[in-house]
Motif scaffolding. Sequence first.
Motif, PDB file in Angstrom:
ATOM      1  N   PHE A   1       0.861  -1.177   0.000  1.00 10.04           N
ATOM      2  CA  PHE A   1       0.000   0.000   0.000  1.00 10.04           C
ATOM      3  C   PHE A   1       0.911   1.244   0.000  1.00 10.04           C
ATOM      4  O   PHE A   1       1.933   1.256   0.695  1.00 10.04           O
ATOM      5  CB  PHE A   1      -0.908  -0.042   1.241  1.00 10.04           C
ATOM      6  CG  PHE A   1      -1.857   1.117   1.325  1.00 10.04           C
ATOM      7  CD1 PHE A   1      -2.992   1.145   0.534  1.00 10.04           C
ATOM      8  CD2 PHE A   1      -1.597   2.174   2.183  1.00 10.04           C
ATOM      9  CE1 PHE A   1      -3.863   2.227   0.603  1.00 10.04           C
ATOM     10  CE2 PHE A   1      -2.466   3.261   2.252  1.00 10.04           C
ATOM     11  CZ  PHE A   1      -3.597   3.286   1.456  1.00 10.04           C
TER      12      PHE A   1
ATOM     13  N   THR B   1       1.461   4.169   1.319  1.00 14.89           N
ATOM     14  CA  THR B   1       2.112   4.807   2.470  1.00 14.89           C
ATOM     15  C   THR B   1       3.050   3.863   3.221  1.00 14.89           C
ATOM     16  O   THR B   1       3.668   4.256   4.200  1.00 14.89           O
ATOM     17  CB  THR B   1       1.083   5.372   3.468  1.00 14.89           C
ATOM     18  OG1 THR B   1       0.311   4.284   3.987  1.00 14.89           O
ATOM     19  CG2 THR B   1       0.171   6.389   2.822  1.00 14.89           C
TER      20      THR B   1
ATOM     21  N   MET C   1       1.603  21.820  -1.284  1.00 16.61           N
ATOM     22  CA  MET C   1       0.805  20.581  -1.332  1.00 16.61           C
ATOM     23  C   MET C   1       0.279  20.198   0.050  1.00 16.61           C
ATOM     24  O   MET C   1      -0.624  19.373   0.153  1.00 16.61           O
ATOM     25  CB  MET C   1       1.659  19.434  -1.841  1.00 16.61           C
ATOM     26  CG  MET C   1       1.882  19.437  -3.335  1.00 16.61           C
ATOM     27  SD  MET C   1       2.898  17.983  -3.744  1.00 16.61           S
ATOM     28  CE  MET C   1       2.828  18.052  -5.523  1.00 16.61           C
ATOM     29  N   GLY C   2       0.906  20.752   1.090  1.00 16.32           N
ATOM     30  CA  GLY C   2       0.383  20.487   2.428  1.00 16.32           C
ATOM     31  C   GLY C   2       1.349  19.867   3.419  1.00 16.32           C
ATOM     32  O   GLY C   2       0.961  19.565   4.542  1.00 16.32           O
TER      33      GLY C   2
ATOM     34  N   HIS D   1       3.105  10.831   2.925  1.00 15.10           N
ATOM     35  CA  HIS D   1       1.669  10.914   3.154  1.00 15.10           C
ATOM     36  C   HIS D   1       1.066  12.072   2.371  1.00 15.10           C
ATOM     37  O   HIS D   1      -0.009  11.938   1.786  1.00 15.10           O
ATOM     38  CB  HIS D   1       1.367  11.019   4.658  1.00 15.10           C
ATOM     39  CG  HIS D   1       1.440   9.681   5.349  1.00 15.10           C
ATOM     40  ND1 HIS D   1       0.326   9.027   5.816  1.00 15.10           N
ATOM     41  CD2 HIS D   1       2.490   8.868   5.614  1.00 15.10           C
ATOM     42  CE1 HIS D   1       0.686   7.863   6.341  1.00 15.10           C
ATOM     43  NE2 HIS D   1       2.001   7.750   6.249  1.00 15.10           N
ATOM     44  N   THR D   2       1.755  13.213   2.333  1.00 14.67           N
ATOM     45  CA  THR D   2       1.217  14.363   1.595  1.00 14.67           C
ATOM     46  C   THR D   2       1.125  14.051   0.104  1.00 14.67           C
ATOM     47  O   THR D   2       0.133  14.381  -0.556  1.00 14.67           O
ATOM     48  CB  THR D   2       2.092  15.606   1.832  1.00 14.67           C
ATOM     49  OG1 THR D   2       2.131  15.869   3.236  1.00 14.67           O
ATOM     50  CG2 THR D   2       1.533  16.813   1.104  1.00 14.67           C
TER      51      THR D   2
ATOM     52  N   TYR E   1       0.819  11.105  -1.249  1.00 10.64           N
ATOM     53  CA  TYR E   1      -0.282  10.144  -1.428  1.00 10.64           C
ATOM     54  C   TYR E   1      -1.624  10.875  -1.379  1.00 10.64           C
ATOM     55  O   TYR E   1      -2.520  10.628  -2.193  1.00 10.64           O
ATOM     56  CB  TYR E   1      -0.217   9.052  -0.362  1.00 10.64           C
ATOM     57  CG  TYR E   1      -1.379   8.092  -0.428  1.00 10.64           C
ATOM     58  CD1 TYR E   1      -1.597   7.329  -1.576  1.00 10.64           C
ATOM     59  CD2 TYR E   1      -2.280   7.972   0.621  1.00 10.64           C
ATOM     60  CE1 TYR E   1      -2.678   6.455  -1.667  1.00 10.64           C
ATOM     61  CE2 TYR E   1      -3.360   7.092   0.541  1.00 10.64           C
ATOM     62  CZ  TYR E   1      -3.551   6.346  -0.609  1.00 10.64           C
ATOM     63  OH  TYR E   1      -4.628   5.497  -0.691  1.00 10.64           O
ATOM     64  N   GLU E   2      -1.757  11.799  -0.424  1.00  7.28           N
ATOM     65  CA  GLU E   2      -2.997  12.560  -0.293  1.00  7.28           C
ATOM     66  C   GLU E   2      -3.291  13.373  -1.557  1.00  7.28           C
ATOM     67  O   GLU E   2      -4.437  13.462  -2.004  1.00  7.28           O
ATOM     68  CB  GLU E   2      -2.908  13.476   0.932  1.00  7.28           C
ATOM     69  CG  GLU E   2      -2.965  12.703   2.252  1.00  7.28           C
ATOM     70  CD  GLU E   2      -2.315  13.413   3.433  1.00  7.28           C
ATOM     71  OE1 GLU E   2      -2.232  12.806   4.515  1.00  7.28           O
ATOM     72  OE2 GLU E   2      -1.876  14.577   3.286  1.00  7.28           O
TER      73      GLU E   2
ATOM     74  N   LEU F   1      -4.710  11.098  -4.058  1.00  4.07           N
ATOM     75  CA  LEU F   1      -6.137  10.844  -3.798  1.00  4.07           C
ATOM     76  C   LEU F   1      -6.973  12.007  -4.327  1.00  4.07           C
ATOM     77  O   LEU F   1      -8.006  11.814  -4.961  1.00  4.07           O
ATOM     78  CB  LEU F   1      -6.392  10.676  -2.295  1.00  4.07           C
ATOM     79  CG  LEU F   1      -5.870   9.415  -1.615  1.00  4.07           C
ATOM     80  CD1 LEU F   1      -6.207   9.442  -0.123  1.00  4.07           C
ATOM     81  CD2 LEU F   1      -6.457   8.156  -2.256  1.00  4.07           C
ATOM     82  N   LYS F   2      -6.468  13.212  -4.071  1.00  2.42           N
ATOM     83  CA  LYS F   2      -7.169  14.410  -4.524  1.00  2.42           C
ATOM     84  C   LYS F   2      -7.309  14.388  -6.053  1.00  2.42           C
ATOM     85  O   LYS F   2      -8.343  14.743  -6.593  1.00  2.42           O
ATOM     86  CB  LYS F   2      -6.351  15.626  -4.089  1.00  2.42           C
ATOM     87  CG  LYS F   2      -7.030  16.964  -4.210  1.00  2.42           C
ATOM     88  CD  LYS F   2      -6.071  18.001  -3.632  1.00  2.42           C
ATOM     89  CE  LYS F   2      -6.601  19.397  -3.708  1.00  2.42           C
ATOM     90  NZ  LYS F   2      -5.619  20.333  -3.117  1.00  2.42           N
TER      91      LYS F   2
END
Lengths: 235, 586
Positions: free
Chosen positions: B36, B38, B98-99, B150-151, B153-154, B157-158
């Motif tokens: 997966f 992450t 990106m966060g 994680h960012t 990957y997020e 998703l977005k």
Amino acid sequence: MQATFRVLRYNPEKDNKPHFEDYTLDVHPTMTVLDVLHQIKWNYDGTLSFRRSCAHGICGSDGIKINGKNALACSILLKVINLKKVVTIEPLPHFPIIKDLIVDMTDFYQKLETVKPYLIVNNPAPVEGERRQSNEDAEKLFESAKCILCACCTTSCPSTWSDENYLGPAALLKAYRFVFDTRDEASDERLDIIDTPDGAWRCHTIFNCNACCPKEINITWHISQLKKAVSTREL
Amino acid sequence: MIHKYDVLIVGAGGAGLRAAVEIPKEYTCAVISKVFPTRSHTGTAQGGVCAALANEEDDSWEYHAFDTVKGSDYLGDQDSIEVMCQDAVRAVIELEHMGVPFSRTPDGKIAQRQFGGHTKPENPNDPNSRRLPVKRACYSADRTGHVMLHTLYENCLKNQVKFFSEYFVTDLILEDNICKGIVTIDIATSEIHVFHAKTVMFATGGFGRVFRITSNAHVGTGDGCALVYNAGLPLEDMEFFQFHPTGLWRLGILVSEAARGEGGILRNKDGERFMERYAPTVKDLAPRDMVSRAILTEIREGRGILGSDGTYYINLDLMHLGKKLIDEKLPEITGFARTYLGVEPTKESVPIQPTAHYAMGGIPTNVDAEVIADEKGTIVKGFYSAGECACVSVHGGNRLGTNSLLDIVVFGRRGGKKMVEYLKNAEHTEFKVDPAEKTRTLLDGVLNKKGTENIAKIRREMQEVMMDKCGIFRNEKELGEALVKIRELKERYCNASIQDKGVIFNMDLMEAIELENMLELAETIVVSAAVRTESRGAHSREDFPKRDDVNWMKHTFIWKPEDGKDSEIKYKPVTITRYKPMERKY
């Protein structure tokens, strides 16, 4: 010294239902439970299956249940386990078992996506340089950003067990990560998503999540902050 | 089953995810990963990602480029290094946008800390003046890789990127120098899935699991590199493998350079700060290859500390930093010391030893992540590679800390952009032969093996011989012995069998294929190390202790030999722009 490990085994190709098998092996206190699983697999029974990757508590692959408590196999040393008794090793509870210690995490990942787990900003980013944020505000996110998505919390939660639609602690923690990010502009949208009977309100502060989080995140506190934000926002 | 995509990315670590973010919606894009996303190894990077933001003190990308060239022991290609360092500022700012939750300075900018080998001249008007450590590593406590992964990957998703998690890549379809797709096994069912694509990117990570003591995840088995090699393409600079100086003793779990960046000190059994002798100016913040050699030299000369199991270690002293700084800035790594060694870093030294950490070599690419087929730079159509599995080469003989997190976002993005450009005129090229055939044979072969050899035992022996004879210090005799051993292990692998014959989540099967991949790579490392008769960066030959710029300012390209023959080796000269090779002192 010797210790016995009672491991839940299930191979849907052969077994009608899960059963336990005992393995007795030579161990030492500085071994991790993951080391034990590898020993069993590499020296005794190659069919034993489990997920693992980094082996030091960052990737979140090897959440399992050890003597009834959810934990990462790679982060529990034998010295913290009473080896005089048989050690029970099972997959994470609640999720369907695919094989042995491997569970189907589809539902967990889908719920995570429900809370829009990404920074949402409508205003364009500054042309030059970063968005400013005080270190104090950044640090408010750090504990929640530590989450490794191992699912130890969500699968330990009685509210998860009783309500299949409950978002669960991990997804709520992810919601916190963005709701309280001063850079994010979609807090309201996310609060709407969690302000439901299956959202933050399904958390009944049982604290199982806190008790087993391998990263020692105070998840219940983070969920309580979400509840507070929902209760105090403008109508 | 056959899937059709415009873009196919193999590997969901930082490089693969950054490339995926770059693909616009009008193209179909899938990311394949054996875990997966992450769970990828990017998440274990701790200390930081570097860029000359100058948020904490004066800095410039040219200083960063100079440090990277010098850190690479002049083997890095300077044009690529300039591209990376110049792009670093934009790349890190983009991560923030990106966060990524970075630590911050008092005025709200991204916080930066010192890191090994990152310096600036004492006198800005004199580039040749003494160089002092500079705060260039942008960080989020000591979880920088984790929050980046994680960012990214997020953000995928977005962008609704399609993921195929827990799919294991088994074949690369390359016909007439065109990459047409890949073949995978769905781990959950052992079903073969063919992915027919216009462009393919390999972002498959490193292969530290070739060595016994390693910081690398169990998944770090170099599957992508091995497939490229087996497909008849070369691998570049395989002899250059970085040993990180501070792995937890016996375990190899990484203790970030951030520990020394924040002021941690290495001490021998006499309590001496021995790095003062090896690198008088930057001391404990010398580049990794130098610190690892210094540690091993201390141990060899009798100044190591004898551990309970008869092996030696060196102490990393953090006590003087105080509990507050340790808890705030180094929580994760001090947690490792507590959990795994039972050591309380605020009160005791942390026992450490060098750990196999990072492959500088890998799949040769140009600066746009296009895979090249030979030493002349011939491009393989539709095939890209980025991240640790690739060799651009920006790290040359030795990578500087924090340059890997930078590498993945800079070249992941560049590869993404180049793929989009290529797609404008690209088609799905028909397969000439049944692409799944080789994988079917592979599966049948592994599942029906009947020999008495054991996969775990062969793997252990490979890891030990690589550690003992092809590690930090090397010589002709031991490399020769290592090669004999690796070839013996390859023979024995043919007689190995697995116990699990099932189709559902057959981890036994995966481990067998991964071992086969690692044995190929181990051989390329040993052969490449044996031919390079000089010492440069992480490659230290006891029998050739000096760097030899006259004969060896070149990259090694190694091709898989035909059965019974020796590997084919060719060389590509190092690209030099403005930094003249000089002696490497710190």
